[in-house]
Design an enzyme around this catalytic site. Structure first.
Site, PDB file in Angstrom:
ATOM      1  N   TYR A 144       0.496  -1.531   0.349  1.00  0.00           N
ATOM      2  CA  TYR A 144       0.344  -0.376   0.164  1.00  0.00           C
ATOM      3  C   TYR A 144       0.794   1.293   0.201  1.00  0.00           C
ATOM      4  O   TYR A 144       0.549   2.222  -0.221  1.00  0.00           O
ATOM      5  CB  TYR A 144      -1.271  -0.215   0.777  1.00  0.00           C
ATOM      6  CG  TYR A 144      -1.415  -1.137   1.671  1.00  0.00           C
ATOM      7  CD1 TYR A 144      -2.250  -2.166  -0.043  1.00  0.00           C
ATOM      8  CD2 TYR A 144      -2.969  -1.394   2.065  1.00  0.00           C
ATOM      9  CE1 TYR A 144      -3.350  -2.382   0.083  1.00  0.00           C
ATOM     10  CE2 TYR A 144      -3.851  -2.156   2.701  1.00  0.00           C
ATOM     11  CZ  TYR A 144      -4.017  -2.799   1.268  1.00  0.00           C
ATOM     12  OH  TYR A 144      -5.015  -3.526   1.135  1.00  0.00           O
ATOM     13  N   LYS A 193       3.712 -15.241   2.744  1.00  0.00           N
ATOM     14  CA  LYS A 193       3.817 -16.417   1.002  1.00  0.00           C
ATOM     15  C   LYS A 193       5.024 -16.543   0.814  1.00  0.00           C
ATOM     16  O   LYS A 193       5.656 -16.071   0.085  1.00  0.00           O
ATOM     17  CB  LYS A 193       3.237 -15.393  -0.139  1.00  0.00           C
ATOM     18  CG  LYS A 193       2.401 -16.446  -1.032  1.00  0.00           C
ATOM     19  CD  LYS A 193       1.451 -17.207  -0.704  1.00  0.00           C
ATOM     20  CE  LYS A 193       1.200 -18.563  -2.157  1.00  0.00           C
ATOM     21  NZ  LYS A 193       1.072 -18.856  -2.414  1.00  0.00           N
ATOM     22  N   ASP A 225      -3.313 -18.723   1.041  1.00  0.00           N
ATOM     23  CA  ASP A 225      -4.499 -19.341   1.119  1.00  0.00           C
ATOM     24  C   ASP A 225      -4.590 -20.208   2.123  1.00  0.00           C
ATOM     25  O   ASP A 225      -5.902 -20.104   1.439  1.00  0.00           O
ATOM     26  CB  ASP A 225      -3.632 -19.136  -0.106  1.00  0.00           C
ATOM     27  CG  ASP A 225      -2.237 -20.386  -0.554  1.00  0.00           C
ATOM     28  OD1 ASP A 225      -1.498 -19.858   0.605  1.00  0.00           O
ATOM     29  OD2 ASP A 225      -2.051 -21.363  -0.928  1.00  0.00           O
ATOM     30  N   ASP A 249      -5.272  -6.381   5.667  1.00  0.00           N
ATOM     31  CA  ASP A 249      -6.785  -6.237   4.881  1.00  0.00           C
ATOM     32  C   ASP A 249      -7.475  -7.088   5.045  1.00  0.00           C
ATOM     33  O   ASP A 249      -8.828  -7.318   5.778  1.00  0.00           O
ATOM     34  CB  ASP A 249      -6.093  -5.301   4.592  1.00  0.00           C
ATOM     35  CG  ASP A 249      -7.205  -4.489   3.450  1.00  0.00           C
ATOM     36  OD1 ASP A 249      -8.729  -3.888   4.934  1.00  0.00           O
ATOM     37  OD2 ASP A 249      -7.428  -3.811   2.540  1.00  0.00           O
ATOM     38  N   ASP A 253     -11.005  -8.270   7.875  1.00  0.00           N
ATOM     39  CA  ASP A 253     -12.352  -8.557   7.376  1.00  0.00           C
ATOM     40  C   ASP A 253     -13.046 -10.584   7.502  1.00  0.00           C
ATOM     41  O   ASP A 253     -13.742 -10.664   8.255  1.00  0.00           O
ATOM     42  CB  ASP A 253     -12.402  -7.740   5.826  1.00  0.00           C
ATOM     43  CG  ASP A 253     -12.448  -6.743   6.158  1.00  0.00           C
ATOM     44  OD1 ASP A 253     -12.655  -5.884   7.393  1.00  0.00           O
ATOM     45  OD2 ASP A 253     -13.268  -6.458   5.100  1.00  0.00           O
TER      46      ASP A 253
END
Ligand code: NAD
Length: 358
Positions: A144, A193, A225, A249, A253
């Site tokens: 970001y 990852k 994943d 992020d 959620d």
């Protein structure tokens, strides 16, 4: 002798002022029961600041936050300001506060109250006795904030963003995660990852190094994943999850969804020392503003996080959480968590009930 704490309060827009009012009522009760003093300074940010000063985050607000021990924020934004250019919108106040206050660690607990089990989309056998996990997300680095751009290749456009982490950035977020795990169930799951990304390989190396300073905390690693899958397959396996800005992020959620309603989710964003900004995860919910229908429990629970993480008052924090549990156990519900046979109450009444149960 009680201690003195200075709190910068930013009610903001929409339901922000309503939910913050109830949270401050709870804090007043804590002042009475604990003997500590909380000095409140109300500040402008968001749409109301645009109306009053022409900018979403007035410099006086940032200055007053810096002079405080912690910040409590309601929510910002609303249709009235939706037409403004991106950099002048109310939501810019949030990014500005995070950046200017150096808030690099975002804490999002996902706690499923027994009384709200039916709001959880998972099967009862998956929920089991308890879901209680904490996502610790790096907030000021990664893709970001990395180099980005657009260019033309054979008259067709291409664009890129860059995931970039320094050792120092990973080290400080890892330390926060291990420290929190030590106060909980002593388990950290680091999500990356590392099978594909170089930045993740560095992330994993640094997390392993930091873990050596916390021998009592168990560490494991999951690829993102797999972590997303495990969250709905067996969320009970998690205690503290630490991960990058982008992965956090998404996973925070997903974790929040397990608890049923956005009206129940508190959050903290921590910087250096014990300083932090505390806010509900939800936005300004313009559809509910001024109707006494918003659920203030996320904001009340954000105050509990403030007591625990910025003021080191864990007994007082626990008293708030217990009071929330007792209100739910007594059958009181706001509209967002209502179910058949329960008693529907408004923002103010549920706030008063929590206060009276402390
Ligand atoms: P939202 O979180 O405000 O609302 C989403 C849905 O959840 C709505 O149906 C709303 O009624 C409900 N809801 C939210 N909080 C609730 C509560 N406490 N009790 C009961 N129901 C609740 O998200 P949105 O509708 O996407 O955004 C509305 C405005 O808020 C926009 O201007 C957006 O930019 C802003 N926003 C601000 C923040 C923040 O201040 N941190 C976060 C997200 C969105």
């Amino acid at each position: 002798m009680g201690e003195d704490f200075k709190i910068a309060v930013i009610p903001g827009d929409g339901i922000g002022p309503e939910v913050v009012r109830e949270a401050l009522g709870v804090l007043e009760k804590i002042a009475v029961t604990s003997g500590h003093r909380f000095t409140i300074k109300e500040l402008l940010a968001g749409g109301c600041a645009i109306d009053a000063t022409g900018r979403p985050l007035p410099p006086e607000t940032v200055q007053a936050c810096r002079e405080s021990d912690a910040v409590l924020l309601g929510a910002v934004g609303g249709e009235k300001w939706d037409g403004l250019p991106g950099d002048q919108r109310p939501e810019m106040a949030l990014l500005g506060l995070r950046g200017q206050l150096g808030l690099y660690a975002n804490l999002r607990p996902a706690f499923l109250y027994q009384q709200l089990k039916e709001a959880c989309p998972l099967k009862p056998e998956i929920i089991g006795d308890q879901i209680d996990l904490m996502v610790v997300r790096e907030l000021t680095g990664g893709i970001y904030f990395g180099p980005r751009g657009r260019s033309k290749q054979d008259s067709r456009e291409q664009a890129f963003d860059t995931e970039i982490y320094s050792e120092g950035e990973v080290e400080r977020i890892a330390r926060i995660a291990f420290d929190i795990a030590r106060q909980r169930n002593s388990k950290v799951t680091s999500v990356d990852k590392a099978n594909i990304l170089e930045s993740s390989r560095l992330w994993r190396e640094v997390v392993i190094r930091v873990s050596q300073d916390f021998p009592e905390v168990k560490l494991n690693h999951l690829y993102v994943d797999n972590a997303a899958m495990q969250m709905v397959r067996d969320p009970k396996q998690f205690d503290v999850i630490v991960t990058s800005n982008l992965f956090g992020d998404i996973l925070s959620d997903e974790a929040g969804m397990i608890t049923g309603s956005i009206g129940m989710l508190p959050s903290a964003s921590l910087g250096e020392g014990n300083f932090g900004l505390y806010e509900p995860v939800h936005g300004s919910a313009p559809d509910l503003a001024g109707k006494d229908q918003a659920n203030p429990l996320a904001t009340i629970l954000s105050v509990a996080m403030m007591l625990r993480y910025s003021f080191n008052l864990s007994a007082e924090a626990a008293a708030i959480k217990q009071a929330v549990e007792r209100v739910l156990a007594a059958g009181y519900r706001t509209g967002d968590i209502m179910s058949p046979g329960k008693t529907l109450v408004g923002t103010e009444q549920i706030g008063k009930l929590v206060t009276s149960f402390i």
